[in-house]
Write a protein that holds these residues in place. Structure first.
Motif, PDB file in Angstrom:
ATOM      1  N   LEU A 177       0.822  -1.205   0.000  1.00  0.00           N
ATOM      2  CA  LEU A 177       0.000   0.000   0.000  1.00  0.00           C
ATOM      3  C   LEU A 177       0.866   1.270   0.000  1.00  0.00           C
ATOM      4  N   GLY A 178       1.994   1.206   0.729  1.00  0.00           N
ATOM      5  CA  GLY A 178       2.923   2.342   0.725  1.00  0.00           C
ATOM      6  C   GLY A 178       3.504   2.584  -0.650  1.00  0.00           C
ATOM      7  N   LEU A 194       3.657   5.711  -5.607  1.00  0.00           N
ATOM      8  CA  LEU A 194       3.497   5.702  -7.059  1.00  0.00           C
ATOM      9  C   LEU A 194       2.474   6.747  -7.500  1.00  0.00           C
ATOM     10  N   GLN A 195       1.377   6.850  -6.756  1.00  0.00           N
ATOM     11  CA  GLN A 195       0.365   7.851  -7.088  1.00  0.00           C
ATOM     12  C   GLN A 195       0.922   9.268  -6.947  1.00  0.00           C
ATOM     13  N   VAL A 196       1.647   9.509  -5.861  1.00  0.00           N
ATOM     14  CA  VAL A 196       2.249  10.827  -5.665  1.00  0.00           C
ATOM     15  C   VAL A 196       3.273  11.104  -6.764  1.00  0.00           C
ATOM     16  N   GLY A 197       4.034  10.063  -7.134  1.00  0.00           N
ATOM     17  CA  GLY A 197       5.021  10.220  -8.189  1.00  0.00           C
ATOM     18  C   GLY A 197       4.383  10.596  -9.520  1.00  0.00           C
ATOM     19  N   LEU A 198       3.247   9.968  -9.845  1.00  0.00           N
ATOM     20  CA  LEU A 198       2.551  10.300 -11.087  1.00  0.00           C
ATOM     21  C   LEU A 198       2.038  11.737 -11.062  1.00  0.00           C
ATOM     22  N   MET A 199       1.531  12.166  -9.901  1.00  0.00           N
ATOM     23  CA  MET A 199       1.103  13.562  -9.769  1.00  0.00           C
ATOM     24  C   MET A 199       2.283  14.514  -9.937  1.00  0.00           C
ATOM     25  N   LEU A 200       3.429  14.115  -9.406  1.00  0.00           N
ATOM     26  CA  LEU A 200       4.625  14.953  -9.505  1.00  0.00           C
ATOM     27  C   LEU A 200       5.093  15.064 -10.953  1.00  0.00           C
ATOM     28  N   ILE A 201       5.067  13.949 -11.675  1.00  0.00           N
ATOM     29  CA  ILE A 201       5.453  13.963 -13.087  1.00  0.00           C
ATOM     30  C   ILE A 201       4.505  14.845 -13.894  1.00  0.00           C
ATOM     31  N   LEU A 240      13.374  12.323  -2.822  1.00  0.00           N
ATOM     32  CA  LEU A 240      12.858  11.904  -1.521  1.00  0.00           C
ATOM     33  C   LEU A 240      11.894  10.731  -1.653  1.00  0.00           C
ATOM     34  N   LEU A 241      11.024  10.763  -2.644  1.00  0.00           N
ATOM     35  CA  LEU A 241      10.083   9.659  -2.850  1.00  0.00           C
ATOM     36  C   LEU A 241      10.822   8.367  -3.195  1.00  0.00           C
ATOM     37  N   ALA A 242      11.843   8.489  -4.050  1.00  0.00           N
ATOM     38  CA  ALA A 242      12.635   7.294  -4.391  1.00  0.00           C
ATOM     39  C   ALA A 242      13.355   6.750  -3.164  1.00  0.00           C
ATOM     40  N   ALA A 243      13.881   7.629  -2.331  1.00  0.00           N
ATOM     41  CA  ALA A 243      14.551   7.204  -1.096  1.00  0.00           C
ATOM     42  C   ALA A 243      13.570   6.528  -0.149  1.00  0.00           C
ATOM     43  N   ALA A 244      12.332   7.029  -0.093  1.00  0.00           N
ATOM     44  CA  ALA A 244      11.316   6.421   0.772  1.00  0.00           C
ATOM     45  C   ALA A 244      11.003   4.998   0.325  1.00  0.00           C
ATOM     46  N   MET A 284      13.982   2.824   1.340  1.00  0.00           N
ATOM     47  CA  MET A 284      14.023   2.579   2.784  1.00  0.00           C
ATOM     48  C   MET A 284      12.967   1.571   3.204  1.00  0.00           C
ATOM     49  N   GLU A 285      11.812   1.625   2.594  1.00  0.00           N
ATOM     50  CA  GLU A 285      10.766   0.651   2.917  1.00  0.00           C
ATOM     51  C   GLU A 285      11.141  -0.735   2.409  1.00  0.00           C
ATOM     52  N   PHE A 286      11.719  -0.790   1.220  1.00  0.00           N
ATOM     53  CA  PHE A 286      12.090  -2.095   0.643  1.00  0.00           C
ATOM     54  C   PHE A 286      13.172  -2.776   1.466  1.00  0.00           C
TER      55      PHE A 286
END
Length: 237
Positions: free
Chosen positions: A13-14, A19-26, A58-62, A65-67
């Motif tokens: 879910l994270g 991914l959704q935030v990333g698409l909005m950012l793009i 930051l999103l890629a780092a998150a 870190m989760e993985f």
């Protein structure tokens, strides 16, 4: 086992949320790029672009870190991203970049935002204006617009205390470079044919009387747009 399944669901879910935030950012990045392609660059647009890039980091780092189950390093990552954004803003000569990109944008056939160059561009961008003005490959229409821009900026320098620095504490490298360039070309800049008109304004005088003052206004006209540069106020009797 239940705890492990819960952990996996949380991670999935994270990832979906990031991914959704990333698409909005793009999408936002592309829309801002289209806006810049149409209207040119400003400080706010350029800063937003840089922020988007570091937010993507930051999103890629998150995700990483989760993985790798290293979310305890979130504070360090946030600090590094914030530090990187701050350093990027300070290392990039933003106004020089904006001036160069906007002039190239105009050379490509788009309007040049002369009013922004006159009133919003700091001395960091002044060398770029002179470089394109003196470049023989710059189209004549752009040269004329830059000549008007520089003449206007030069005409109002003496009216602002910012340009009258007398001590080493007030010295600034960008200001010093601009002063040298303006001094080298002051004869041409002072010879620019400003549009001059007069206006009347009322000012409070002694005994609450109103004194009408005739003000001499200097302006430039670029692409049928009149841009005010400075005003000469008559000296008080």
């Amino acid at each position: 086992r239940t705890k492990k399944i819960t952990r996996v669901i949380f991670s999935i879910l994270g990832f979906v949320l990031v991914l959704q935030v990333g698409l909005m950012l793009i999408s936002a990045f592309q829309r801002l790029s289209l806006y810049e392609a149409a209207y040119g660059f400003t400080t706010q647009r350029t800063t937003t672009h840089i922020f988007m890039i570091w937010l993507a980091v930051l999103l890629a780092a998150a995700v990483l870190m989760e993985f790798f189950n290293r979310f305890r390093r979130l504070a360090l990552v946030l600090f590094l991203v914030f530090f990187g954004f701050t350093i990027t803003i300070n290392l990039i000569n933003m106004d020089r970049f904006i001036a160069a990109r906007n002039i190239e944008h105009a050379i490509a056939g788009n309007p040049l935002d002369v009013e922004y160059l006159v009133w919003q561009l700091s001395d960091d961008g002044t060398p770029a204006l002179f470089e394109y003005w003196q470049n023989p490959n710059t189209p004549h229409a752009i040269k004329d617009a830059l000549y008007a821009t520089l003449a206007c900026k030069y005409s109002k320098r003496g009216e602002n205390e910012y340009y009258n620095r007398d001590t080493w504490i007030e010295w600034h490298a960008a200001d010093a470079r601009a002063v040298r360039l303006y001094e080298q070309h002051k004869d041409a800049l002072q010879a620019y044919p400003f549009v001059i008109d007069f206006s009347d304004e009322f000012f409070p005088g002694p005994r609450e009387e109103q004194i009408m003052t005739n003000i001499k206004n200097y302006s430039i006209i670029v692409d049928d747009q009149k841009i005010w540069c400075k005003a000469d106020y008559p000296q008080a009797p």
